[in-house]
Write a protein that holds these residues in place. Structure first.
Motif, mmCIF file in Angstrom:
data_model
loop_
_atom_site.group_PDB
_atom_site.id
_atom_site.type_symbol
_atom_site.label_atom_id
_atom_site.label_comp_id
_atom_site.label_asym_id
_atom_site.label_seq_id
_atom_site.Cartn_x
_atom_site.Cartn_y
_atom_site.Cartn_z
ATOM 1 N N ASP A 61 5.539 1.643 -7.308
ATOM 2 C CA ASP A 61 4.494 2.246 -8.139
ATOM 3 C C ASP A 61 4.434 3.758 -7.893
ATOM 4 O O ASP A 61 4.154 4.210 -6.786
ATOM 5 N N VAL A 62 4.680 4.529 -8.947
ATOM 6 C CA VAL A 62 4.678 5.986 -8.810
ATOM 7 C C VAL A 62 3.293 6.510 -8.448
ATOM 8 O O VAL A 62 3.158 7.550 -7.778
ATOM 9 N N TRP A 63 2.223 5.793 -8.846
ATOM 10 C CA TRP A 63 0.867 6.244 -8.540
ATOM 11 C C TRP A 63 0.591 6.194 -7.039
ATOM 12 O O TRP A 63 -0.173 7.004 -6.521
ATOM 13 N N VAL A 64 1.203 5.247 -6.351
ATOM 14 C CA VAL A 64 1.041 5.165 -4.893
ATOM 15 C C VAL A 64 1.635 6.400 -4.231
ATOM 16 O O VAL A 64 1.036 7.006 -3.336
ATOM 17 N N PHE A 65 2.813 6.812 -4.696
ATOM 18 C CA PHE A 65 3.452 8.001 -4.131
ATOM 19 C C PHE A 65 2.653 9.256 -4.450
ATOM 20 O O PHE A 65 2.501 10.134 -3.607
ATOM 21 N N LEU A 66 2.130 9.345 -5.674
ATOM 22 C CA LEU A 66 1.350 10.509 -6.058
ATOM 23 C C LEU A 66 0.068 10.603 -5.223
ATOM 24 O O LEU A 66 -0.270 11.683 -4.707
ATOM 25 N N GLY A 67 -0.640 9.495 -5.099
ATOM 26 C CA GLY A 67 -1.868 9.488 -4.298
ATOM 27 C C GLY A 67 -1.599 9.803 -2.848
ATOM 28 O O GLY A 67 -2.345 10.557 -2.200
ATOM 29 N N ALA A 68 -0.526 9.211 -2.299
ATOM 30 C CA ALA A 68 -0.175 9.469 -0.900
ATOM 31 C C ALA A 68 0.177 10.943 -0.699
ATOM 32 O O ALA A 68 -0.173 11.541 0.326
ATOM 33 N N ALA A 69 0.885 11.540 -1.678
ATOM 34 C CA ALA A 69 1.244 12.954 -1.569
ATOM 35 C C ALA A 69 0.001 13.834 -1.589
ATOM 36 O O ALA A 69 -0.071 14.841 -0.867
ATOM 37 N N VAL B 115 -1.844 -6.043 4.502
ATOM 38 C CA VAL B 115 -0.388 -6.221 4.547
ATOM 39 C C VAL B 115 0.017 -7.502 3.820
ATOM 40 O O VAL B 115 1.055 -7.548 3.149
ATOM 41 N N VAL B 116 -0.801 -8.524 3.943
ATOM 42 C CA VAL B 116 -0.484 -9.806 3.318
ATOM 43 C C VAL B 116 -0.707 -9.764 1.807
ATOM 44 O O VAL B 116 0.065 -10.340 1.041
ATOM 45 N N LEU B 117 -1.748 -9.063 1.358
ATOM 46 C CA LEU B 117 -2.160 -9.134 -0.047
ATOM 47 C C LEU B 117 -1.685 -7.979 -0.911
ATOM 48 O O LEU B 117 -1.619 -8.125 -2.136
ATOM 49 N N LEU B 118 -1.381 -6.835 -0.306
ATOM 50 C CA LEU B 118 -1.008 -5.645 -1.081
ATOM 51 C C LEU B 118 0.467 -5.309 -0.901
ATOM 52 O O LEU B 118 1.087 -5.706 0.103
ATOM 53 N N PRO B 119 1.051 -4.546 -1.831
ATOM 54 C CA PRO B 119 2.397 -4.009 -1.598
ATOM 55 C C PRO B 119 2.406 -3.156 -0.328
ATOM 56 O O PRO B 119 1.445 -2.439 -0.046
ATOM 57 N N LEU B 120 3.498 -3.218 0.414
ATOM 58 C CA LEU B 120 3.559 -2.514 1.699
ATOM 59 C C LEU B 120 3.331 -1.016 1.529
ATOM 60 O O LEU B 120 2.650 -0.385 2.341
ATOM 61 N N ALA B 121 3.882 -0.424 0.468
ATOM 62 C CA ALA B 121 3.726 1.016 0.262
ATOM 63 C C ALA B 121 2.259 1.383 0.065
ATOM 64 O O ALA B 121 1.801 2.429 0.544
ATOM 65 N N SER B 122 1.496 0.538 -0.623
ATOM 66 C CA SER B 122 0.080 0.821 -0.851
ATOM 67 C C SER B 122 -0.689 0.825 0.464
ATOM 68 O O SER B 122 -1.574 1.660 0.682
ATOM 69 N N VAL B 123 -0.361 -0.114 1.349
ATOM 70 C CA VAL B 123 -1.044 -0.195 2.643
ATOM 71 C C VAL B 123 -0.826 1.084 3.442
ATOM 72 O O VAL B 123 -1.776 1.690 3.955
ATOM 73 N N PHE B 124 0.425 1.519 3.539
ATOM 74 C CA PHE B 124 0.720 2.711 4.334
ATOM 75 C C PHE B 124 0.163 3.968 3.688
ATOM 76 O O PHE B 124 -0.244 4.899 4.379
ATOM 77 N N ALA B 125 0.123 4.004 2.352
ATOM 78 C CA ALA B 125 -0.441 5.176 1.674
ATOM 79 C C ALA B 125 -1.934 5.287 1.952
ATOM 80 O O ALA B 125 -2.443 6.372 2.267
ATOM 81 N N LEU B 126 -2.660 4.176 1.849
ATOM 82 C CA LEU B 126 -4.100 4.195 2.105
ATOM 83 C C LEU B 126 -4.396 4.477 3.579
ATOM 84 O O LEU B 126 -5.413 5.084 3.916
ATOM 85 N N ILE C 36 -4.538 6.164 -6.113
ATOM 86 C CA ILE C 36 -3.825 4.951 -5.693
ATOM 87 C C ILE C 36 -4.473 3.690 -6.264
ATOM 88 O O ILE C 36 -3.802 2.817 -6.830
ATOM 89 N N VAL C 37 -5.800 3.575 -6.107
ATOM 90 C CA VAL C 37 -6.465 2.332 -6.530
ATOM 91 C C VAL C 37 -6.823 2.352 -8.012
ATOM 92 O O VAL C 37 -7.010 1.296 -8.624
#
Length: 294
Positions: free
Chosen positions: A270-278, A99-110, A148-149
């Motif tokens: 980041d659109v890649w975060v949304f794509l990976g999460a989907a 949560v501290v180091l990554l964008p919030l959306a990336s954390v929740f997606a992973l 995502i990564v």
């Protein structure tokens, strides 16, 4: 004239929308907890963040401790409580670093890889069948993580790996909770969570203690109350909605977290975060549908 049997009962419709309301509160609580934790980490160590989050939780459960005390004093499955909370505490530590180091959306997606780990540990510990659908969901989830990564396109942030470890720990913790519910009420499980994780957090915080500023207190309250509220609201939603409904709605945490990160911290969406999460969500939904048919 439509047959009344084909229309949802008014009580069912009301229960559905109440469940959606609890889900909205749960998502807001999760995002509030992440923001509070990140703001605390600006002046405090990660270990202090965990300690103060649990400390706020202690004051909350103190209101209900009298009603829970007769059950708590029996110390049912205490060793399992201890194991579950050590695992959960470890997961929280890695999740908070993310949560501290990554964008919030990336954390929740992973974090959406957690259902895959739940299936694996349910097979390994509870002896539940690991079906073909769940194996395909694992492959799909792994592919979603790669999206995502994006290894090979620049340097992969190690914090992303820590969030995946946190998701694994949360998955194991959830399976252990399932075992605990055989002899413990949900209230007792939450109470033991605070009572065990508070001294764990204190012991860890003392190894990296930093001066506490008054400006951190509101963030402590947001993170601590948000942590308890998120799980309580999710439980209330699950009482009224099927998991197949809860998971797609819970997916909205990713765009909401992205919006919060953009509005508060100027994080790039980041659109890649949304794509990976989907992809991860779709893999898990397909497995759930197959399980229900079976």
């Amino acid at each position: 004239m439509p047959h009344s049997s084909l229309l949802p009962e008014p009580g069912a419709r009301r229960s559905f929308w109440i469940g959606i309301g609890w889900m909205a509160l749960s998502m807001a609580s999760f995002i509030g907890m992440s923001i509070g934790s990140r703001e605390m980490a600006a002046t405090l160590s990660i270990r202090q963040v965990l300690f103060f989050r649990a400390l706020v939780g202690l004051f909350v459960i103190a209101v209900f401790i009298r009603g829970l005390w007769p059950e708590l004093r029996q110390m049912r499955q205490f060793r399992l409580h201890l194991l579950r909370n050590i695992v959960h505490f470890t997961g929280q530590y890695f999740w908070t670093i993310g949560v501290v180091l990554l964008p919030l959306a990336s954390v929740f997606a992973l974090e959406f890889t957690m259902p895959i780990w739940v299936a694996f540990f349910a097979w390994a510990i509870l002896g539940e069948r690991l079906t073909r659908a769940r194996l395909l969901a694992t492959v799909g989830g792994f592919f979603g993580v790669l999206v995502i990564v994006r290894p090979g396109i620049g340097i992969v942030d190690p914090a992303a790996g820590l969030v995946l470890v946190a998701a694994m720990a949360y998955g194991l913790s959830l399976v252990l909770v399932k075992q605990l519910t055989r002899q413990n009420s949900p209230g007792a499980i939450v109470a033991w969570m605070i009572l065990i994780q508070l001294p764990l957090g204190l012991a860890a915080a003392l190894t990296d203690w930093r001066p506490v500023q008054a400006a951190s207190v509101p963030w402590m309250l947001l993170a601590g109350i948000g942590a308890l509220s998120a799980h309580y609201c999710m439980a209330q939603a699950l009482r009224r909605l099927d998991a197949s409904v809860v998971m797609p709605v819970d997916f909205l945490r990713v765009p909401l977290a992205a919006l919060a990160g953009y509005s508060i911290y100027g994080e790039v969406i980041d659109v890649w975060v949304f794509l990976g999460a989907a992809i991860i969500l779709g893999a898990n939904l397909q497995a759930m549908r197959a399980e229900r048919r079976r």
